[in-house]
Motif scaffolding. Structure first.
Motif, PDB file in Angstrom:
ATOM      1  N   SER A  55       0.811  -1.224   0.000  1.00  0.00           N
ATOM      2  CA  SER A  55       0.000   0.000   0.000  1.00  0.00           C
ATOM      3  C   SER A  55       0.839   1.267   0.000  1.00  0.00           C
ATOM      4  CB  SER A  55      -0.941   0.003   1.200  1.00  0.00           C
ATOM      5  OG  SER A  55      -1.804  -1.111   1.165  1.00  0.00           O
ATOM      6  N   HIS A  56       2.151   1.130   0.263  1.00  0.00           N
ATOM      7  CA  HIS A  56       3.020   2.303   0.195  1.00  0.00           C
ATOM      8  C   HIS A  56       3.215   2.774  -1.244  1.00  0.00           C
ATOM      9  CE1 HIS A  56       5.567  -1.071  -0.710  1.00  0.00           C
ATOM     10  NE2 HIS A  56       6.614  -0.311  -0.959  1.00  0.00           N
ATOM     11  N   LEU A  57       2.977   1.905  -2.216  1.00  0.00           N
ATOM     12  CA  LEU A  57       3.110   2.321  -3.608  1.00  0.00           C
ATOM     13  C   LEU A  57       2.168   3.477  -3.891  1.00  0.00           C
ATOM     14  CD1 LEU A  57       3.329  -1.128  -5.425  1.00  0.00           C
ATOM     15  CD2 LEU A  57       5.199   0.464  -4.929  1.00  0.00           C
ATOM     16  N   GLY A  58       2.586   4.355  -4.790  1.00  0.00           N
ATOM     17  CA  GLY A  58       1.786   5.534  -5.081  1.00  0.00           C
ATOM     18  C   GLY A  58       0.569   5.235  -5.928  1.00  0.00           C
ATOM     19  N   LYS A  59      -0.348   6.167  -5.964  1.00  0.00           N
ATOM     20  CA  LYS A  59      -1.534   6.098  -6.820  1.00  0.00           C
ATOM     21  C   LYS A  59      -1.845   7.511  -7.290  1.00  0.00           C
ATOM     22  CE  LYS A  59      -1.817   3.077  -3.273  1.00  0.00           C
ATOM     23  NZ  LYS A  59      -1.319   3.338  -1.901  1.00  0.00           N
ATOM     24  N   ALA A  60      -2.173   7.623  -8.553  1.00  0.00           N
ATOM     25  CA  ALA A  60      -2.540   8.931  -9.100  1.00  0.00           C
ATOM     26  C   ALA A  60      -3.463   8.718 -10.285  1.00  0.00           C
ATOM     27  CB  ALA A  60      -1.299   9.708  -9.530  1.00  0.00           C
ATOM     28  N   GLY A  97      17.809  11.912 -19.463  1.00  0.00           N
ATOM     29  CA  GLY A  97      17.495  10.518 -19.724  1.00  0.00           C
ATOM     30  C   GLY A  97      17.506   9.651 -18.478  1.00  0.00           C
ATOM     31  N   GLY A  98      17.865  10.242 -17.327  1.00  0.00           N
ATOM     32  CA  GLY A  98      17.847   9.482 -16.079  1.00  0.00           C
ATOM     33  C   GLY A  98      16.422   9.171 -15.656  1.00  0.00           C
ATOM     34  N   VAL A  99      16.261   8.129 -14.844  1.00  0.00           N
ATOM     35  CA  VAL A  99      14.934   7.652 -14.475  1.00  0.00           C
ATOM     36  C   VAL A  99      14.463   8.318 -13.180  1.00  0.00           C
ATOM     37  CG1 VAL A  99      13.507   5.637 -13.970  1.00  0.00           C
ATOM     38  CG2 VAL A  99      15.387   5.445 -15.621  1.00  0.00           C
ATOM     39  N   VAL A 100      13.478   9.186 -13.305  1.00  0.00           N
ATOM     40  CA  VAL A 100      12.844   9.812 -12.142  1.00  0.00           C
ATOM     41  C   VAL A 100      12.025   8.774 -11.383  1.00  0.00           C
ATOM     42  CG1 VAL A 100      11.173  11.570 -11.403  1.00  0.00           C
ATOM     43  CG2 VAL A 100      12.771  12.060 -13.271  1.00  0.00           C
ATOM     44  N   VAL A 126       3.627  13.290  -9.864  1.00  0.00           N
ATOM     45  CA  VAL A 126       2.398  14.077  -9.957  1.00  0.00           C
ATOM     46  C   VAL A 126       2.721  15.537 -10.275  1.00  0.00           C
ATOM     47  CG1 VAL A 126       0.448  14.977  -8.619  1.00  0.00           C
ATOM     48  CG2 VAL A 126       1.024  12.541  -8.508  1.00  0.00           C
ATOM     49  N   ARG A 127       3.736  16.087  -9.626  1.00  0.00           N
ATOM     50  CA  ARG A 127       4.113  17.477  -9.866  1.00  0.00           C
ATOM     51  C   ARG A 127       4.505  17.701 -11.322  1.00  0.00           C
ATOM     52  NH1 ARG A 127       8.236  20.733 -10.609  1.00  0.00           N
ATOM     53  NH2 ARG A 127       9.764  19.036 -10.625  1.00  0.00           N
ATOM     54  N   ALA A 133       0.386  19.620 -17.821  1.00  0.00           N
ATOM     55  CA  ALA A 133      -0.931  19.152 -18.263  1.00  0.00           C
ATOM     56  C   ALA A 133      -1.648  20.201 -19.109  1.00  0.00           C
ATOM     57  CB  ALA A 133      -1.781  18.776 -17.060  1.00  0.00           C
ATOM     58  N   PRO A 134      -2.206  19.773 -20.243  1.00  0.00           N
ATOM     59  CA  PRO A 134      -2.986  20.716 -21.062  1.00  0.00           C
ATOM     60  C   PRO A 134      -4.321  21.042 -20.400  1.00  0.00           C
ATOM     61  CG  PRO A 134      -3.110  18.514 -21.976  1.00  0.00           C
ATOM     62  CD  PRO A 134      -2.144  18.431 -20.848  1.00  0.00           C
ATOM     63  N   GLU A 135      -4.968  22.080 -20.862  1.00  0.00           N
ATOM     64  CA  GLU A 135      -6.258  22.479 -20.297  1.00  0.00           C
ATOM     65  C   GLU A 135      -7.254  21.334 -20.421  1.00  0.00           C
ATOM     66  OE1 GLU A 135      -9.613  26.037 -20.750  1.00  0.00           O
ATOM     67  OE2 GLU A 135      -7.779  26.054 -21.984  1.00  0.00           O
ATOM     68  N   GLY A 136      -7.947  21.061 -19.323  1.00  0.00           N
ATOM     69  CA  GLY A 136      -8.955  20.006 -19.304  1.00  0.00           C
ATOM     70  C   GLY A 136      -8.454  18.679 -18.781  1.00  0.00           C
TER      71      GLY A 136
END
Length: 368
Positions: A55-60, A97-100, A126-127, A133-136
């Motif tokens: 459950s520590h894994l993220g969700k978005a 090219g590094g992995v965030v 998420v940030r 993110a485009p409008e909508g």
């Protein structure tokens, strides 16, 4: 370690306490490391079935017109290769090219995408998605709204079916069902190499689902398994762990994860750097190491050639309960090839390792 009071806790925390779990910090969460021993839990997953609280894994969520197309323009893999009801492993890269982060994308519809990042990286993913993110298109952090339970092992179908949830769908596909009136997403995914399912459950139903799994799984040898066993299982399969084998300074080309990059896509974050590195060839490559003797490697241990020249370092290293010997993933000079022998400096002892191609073990996944 961060003080326990400052760490987030799973909705199943009290269940883990009652089961005698030993806890550790994972990405800002206090999670079970083990219950009755890492080797016993590892073996249960390889031979019958185990259930992990992840459950520590993220969700978005990413929702709105063009949500899937937007995600596809940001993350490395090609979402156009899958259809609604399927999931995909992908990477979020920086301009170098590094992995965030590496994450799983659940494609519900063209306007509805669900993401499972790693715990420590959720806020940053998420940030980044919100910023562009485009409008909508609305990106929402739902990290604290859901529990995730991973049922892994040969008998996973029997256990999931026994609590009334659907089984048998294709690997990396998912379906939404109900458990006691609560929607549960059941996905044929996992981090162990074994056949298994990951259940995304609203927090309020997490305890009921966990209890039901343990009760229904008793005839099939189910055990609660901690994140210690999850680490040994994934290392045996050669699966990378973010923060060790892939990082903002380690690219998917170096980590041999180029299969998760949609090279034919017009654009994704970090594409220019990755295309250039792929073209010229990486200076270092993630390789598998298997002990020729009794040495047990650990992260950050130095890897050398037979003459003592440094070749790189171990990124993940452990004792393999299945092979009964030490194994590792190591980021090494690109001149090192499979079949070579190298030396790992283990606290001043020079231990010989064979360079091999993961996975280190062969699993026989039962298909429906």
């Amino acid at each position: 370690m961060t003080a326990s009071a400052e760490l987030k806790k799973s909705p199943l925390h009290e269940r883990h306490v009652a089961l005698g779990a030993k806890f550790a910090e994972f990405g800002g969460w206090e999670m079970p490391l083990e219950y009755g021993g890492v080797v016993a839990e590892h073996t249960a997953v390889r031979t019958c079935v185990g259930v992990f609280d992840v459950s520590h894994l993220g969700k978005a969520t990413v929702k709105g017109p063009g949500a899937a197309a937007y995600v596809n323009s940001c993350l490395t893999n090609d979402l156009g290769k899958i259809a609604p009801g399927q999931a995909q492993y992908t990477l979020c890269c920086n301009e170098r090219g590094g992995v965030v982060d590496d994450l799983i994308v659940y494609l519900h519809a063209d306007d509805d995408v669900f993401l499972i990042p790693n715990a420590a990286n959720t806020a940053e993913v998420v940030r980044l998605l919100q910023a562009d993110a485009p409008e909508g298109v609305v990106v929402t952090n739902t990290h604290d709204d859901y529990a995730i339970l991973a049922v892994q092992g040969t008998n996973s179908d029997d256990v999931v079916s026994a609590i009334g949830l659907p089984i048998g769908h294709d690997y990396m596909s998912f379906t939404t069902a109900e458990f006691a009136g609560t929607p549960v997403v059941v996905c044929r995914t996992g981090y162990t190499g074994e056949r298994g399912y990951e259940l995304v459950v609203p927090n309020q139903a997490a305890v009921a689902v966990f209890d039901a799994l343990l009760e229904a799984g008793a005839p099939y040898g189910i055990v609660p398994a901690g994140l210690g066993a999850r680490d040994t299982l994934r290392t045996e399969m050669g699966y990378p762990l973010h923060g060790q084998d892939i990082t903002p300074d380690i690219t998917p080309v170096q980590a041999r994860s180029g299969w998760a990059v949609g090279w034919k896509k017009e654009h994704f974050w970090g594409d220019e750097a990755l295309r250039a590195e792929k073209e010229r060839g990486p200076a270092r490559i993630l390789r598998g190491l298997r002990a020729a003797g009794r040495g047990i490697p650990r992260p950050h241990m130095t890897v050398l050639d037979q003459s003592g020249t440094t070749l790189g370092e171990v990124t993940s290293g452990t004792f393999s309960p299945t092979l009964k010997k030490g194994i590792a993933l190591a980021l090494l000079d690109a001149t090192v090839k499979e079949g070579d022998q190298v030396v790992v400096d283990i606290r001043g002892r020079q231990e010989t390792f064979d360079v091999v191609k993961p996975p280190f073990v062969t699993v026989h996944v039962r298909e429906s």
